[in-house]
Design an enzyme around this catalytic site. Structure first.
Site, PDB file in Angstrom:
ATOM      1  N   SER A  98      -9.083 -55.805 -31.272  1.00  0.00           N
ATOM      2  CA  SER A  98     -10.422 -55.644 -31.847  1.00  0.00           C
ATOM      3  C   SER A  98     -10.360 -55.474 -33.358  1.00  0.00           C
ATOM      4  CB  SER A  98     -11.113 -54.414 -31.237  1.00  0.00           C
ATOM      5  OG  SER A  98     -11.348 -54.587 -29.870  1.00  0.00           O
ATOM      6  N   HIS A 132     -13.996 -60.005 -31.247  1.00  0.00           N
ATOM      7  CA  HIS A 132     -13.052 -60.969 -30.680  1.00  0.00           C
ATOM      8  C   HIS A 132     -13.676 -62.358 -30.809  1.00  0.00           C
ATOM      9  CE1 HIS A 132     -10.245 -58.129 -28.512  1.00  0.00           C
ATOM     10  NE2 HIS A 132     -11.248 -57.333 -28.837  1.00  0.00           N
ATOM     11  N   HIS A 169     -10.284 -58.691 -21.097  1.00  0.00           N
ATOM     12  CA  HIS A 169     -10.121 -57.341 -20.569  1.00  0.00           C
ATOM     13  C   HIS A 169     -10.666 -57.261 -19.145  1.00  0.00           C
ATOM     14  CE1 HIS A 169     -10.722 -57.135 -24.956  1.00  0.00           C
ATOM     15  NE2 HIS A 169      -9.884 -56.120 -24.963  1.00  0.00           N
ATOM     16  N   TYR A 172     -12.424 -54.844 -18.059  1.00  0.00           N
ATOM     17  CA  TYR A 172     -13.792 -54.310 -18.086  1.00  0.00           C
ATOM     18  C   TYR A 172     -14.854 -55.382 -18.351  1.00  0.00           C
ATOM     19  CZ  TYR A 172     -13.305 -54.111 -23.251  1.00  0.00           C
ATOM     20  OH  TYR A 172     -13.111 -54.409 -24.581  1.00  0.00           O
ATOM     21  N   GLU A 173     -14.438 -56.564 -18.757  1.00  0.00           N
ATOM     22  CA  GLU A 173     -15.385 -57.669 -18.898  1.00  0.00           C
ATOM     23  C   GLU A 173     -15.721 -58.286 -17.533  1.00  0.00           C
ATOM     24  OE1 GLU A 173     -14.648 -60.319 -22.540  1.00  0.00           O
ATOM     25  OE2 GLU A 173     -12.705 -59.303 -22.275  1.00  0.00           O
ATOM     26  N   ALA A 220      -6.334 -52.201 -31.006  1.00  0.00           N
ATOM     27  CA  ALA A 220      -6.946 -51.018 -31.601  1.00  0.00           C
ATOM     28  C   ALA A 220      -6.845 -49.904 -30.585  1.00  0.00           C
ATOM     29  CB  ALA A 220      -8.405 -51.301 -31.944  1.00  0.00           C
ATOM     30  N   MET A 225      -7.432 -50.001 -24.034  1.00  0.00           N
ATOM     31  CA  MET A 225      -7.944 -50.668 -22.835  1.00  0.00           C
ATOM     32  C   MET A 225      -7.358 -52.070 -22.652  1.00  0.00           C
ATOM     33  SD  MET A 225     -11.932 -49.678 -23.505  1.00  0.00           S
ATOM     34  CE  MET A 225     -12.373 -48.031 -24.108  1.00  0.00           C
ATOM     35  N   SER A 226      -6.176 -52.316 -23.202  1.00  0.00           N
ATOM     36  CA  SER A 226      -5.623 -53.678 -23.151  1.00  0.00           C
ATOM     37  C   SER A 226      -4.105 -53.640 -23.171  1.00  0.00           C
ATOM     38  CB  SER A 226      -6.147 -54.488 -24.351  1.00  0.00           C
ATOM     39  OG  SER A 226      -5.606 -53.968 -25.566  1.00  0.00           O
ATOM     40  N   ASN A 277      -9.214 -44.620 -34.369  1.00  0.00           N
ATOM     41  CA  ASN A 277      -9.988 -43.381 -34.236  1.00  0.00           C
ATOM     42  C   ASN A 277      -9.083 -42.307 -33.647  1.00  0.00           C
ATOM     43  OD1 ASN A 277     -10.408 -45.139 -31.681  1.00  0.00           O
ATOM     44  ND2 ASN A 277     -10.960 -43.085 -30.984  1.00  0.00           N
ATOM     45  N   HIS A 306     -17.430 -48.105 -30.728  1.00  0.00           N
ATOM     46  CA  HIS A 306     -16.772 -49.379 -31.014  1.00  0.00           C
ATOM     47  C   HIS A 306     -16.964 -49.802 -32.466  1.00  0.00           C
ATOM     48  CE1 HIS A 306     -14.705 -52.994 -29.804  1.00  0.00           C
ATOM     49  NE2 HIS A 306     -15.667 -53.759 -30.273  1.00  0.00           N
TER      50      HIS A 306
END
Length: 307
Positions: free
Chosen positions: A51, A82, A104, A106-107, A134, A237-238, A261, A275
């Site tokens: 990201s 992306h 991902h 989650y998509e 990220a 998450m990846s 973060n 995000h």
């Protein structure tokens, strides 16, 4: 075709898609051959941009770019930050292919779709994969803008049986039970840390453990504390599914997390993760990561020796 018949056909296509457990070897091969027929580039290094880190792709010279939607069997990227392009070109004299955006779970994609490009890269001749992401900093010594060279990972979805290698094993890619104790090659990690120091960023470059979660929500305070107690230094998450498939194919892997973060670990804190913060931090620190990857490629020879 009448509307009812067309709808029936669409439902049948969806049903077949939902019951699939993976692509066939022929589908991977078709995508690889399609790409090789469209460009003269023959990459040995693949770069996957996380990201806000798509600027890495713009560094490539003599570019030939494809939208994911144009490539046979490729999923489509739906996440802000992306771009959804595959770029072939040269970076510091090395033939590369760069993913501007990844996929991902989650998509809504199954992990065999999330990791589809990695096996295609293997079939077009890629030998080394550089994965960037990220991530939130769990290690309290980490600061926003730091780069963490990934030395190991914790695959939380894997504990629940979510693994990209689930289903029949394709021996033409790799063994049924691949080892992961050496997932992130020591020589590449050592090189990345050395290059970071050469560039004068010794205060910003780290080495640690990445933990992968399913997302798309950011973690609770209790979850962050739990993951940190397990030894995780950063969370995202990846990346981990791609690493597993890359190692299954015998590819060398270097993973790097941009700390965008700090994970919220204090119940008295008013901070929350979002995000937009991730994308802004990626933008602010992208130049450092670009310099690091660019210098790395100067030192990775085509036969995969590292100097």
């Amino acid at each position: 075709m009448s509307p009812p018949a067309a709808e029936t056909q669409r439902q049948e296509v969806r049903r077949k898609e939902e019951t699939r457990t993976g692509y066939t070897y022929e589908e991977y091969k078709h995508s690889a051959e399609w790409l090789l027929s469209k460009t003269e580039h023959r990459p040995t290094v693949a770069i996957v941009c996380g990201s806000g880190l798509g600027g890495l792709g713009e560094l490539l010279k003599d570019q030939v770019a494809f939208n994911y939607s144009d490539i046979p069997n490729f999923p489509h990227s739906t996440v802000p930050g992306h771009a959804g392009r595959l770029i072939f070109g040269n970076l510091n004299g090395k033939p590369c292919v760069c993913m501007q955006g990844r996929f991902h779970a989650y998509e809504g994609y199954p992990l065999w779709k999330v990791t589809f490009p990695i096996r295609v890269f293997h079939l077009i001749g890629v030998e080394t994969v550089i994965l960037t992401n990220a991530a939130g900093g769990l290690n309290q010594d980490y600061k926003v803008g730091d780069i963490m060279v990934i030395m190991d990972h914790i695959n939380m979805p894997g504990f629940a049986g979510q693994n990209p290698l689930t289903g029949p094993n394709e021996e033409r890619f790799g063994p049924r039970f691949p080892a992961m104790s050496d997932a992130y090659e020591k020589g590449l990690r050592k090189l990345a840390l050395a290059v970071g120091e050469e560039l004068g960023f010794s205060e910003k470059i780290r080495e640690g453990v990445y933990c992968s979660l399913g997302g798309p929500n950011f973690e609770t305070i209790a979850e962050c504390r739990f993951l940190n107690s397990l030894g995780a230094d950063a969370v995202g998450m990846s990346t981990v599914p791609e690493v597993i498939v890359a190692r299954h194919c015998g590819l060398r892997v270097l993973g790097m997390s941009l700390i965008t973060n700090k994970a919220v670990m204090d119940y008295n804190s008013e901070a929350t993760a979002n995000h937009e913060e991730v994308l802004q931090a990626g933008k602010d620190s992208a130049k450092f990561l670009e310099k690091l990857v660019s210098r790395l490629l100067q030192r990775i020879e085509l036969n995969n020796n590292v100097f």
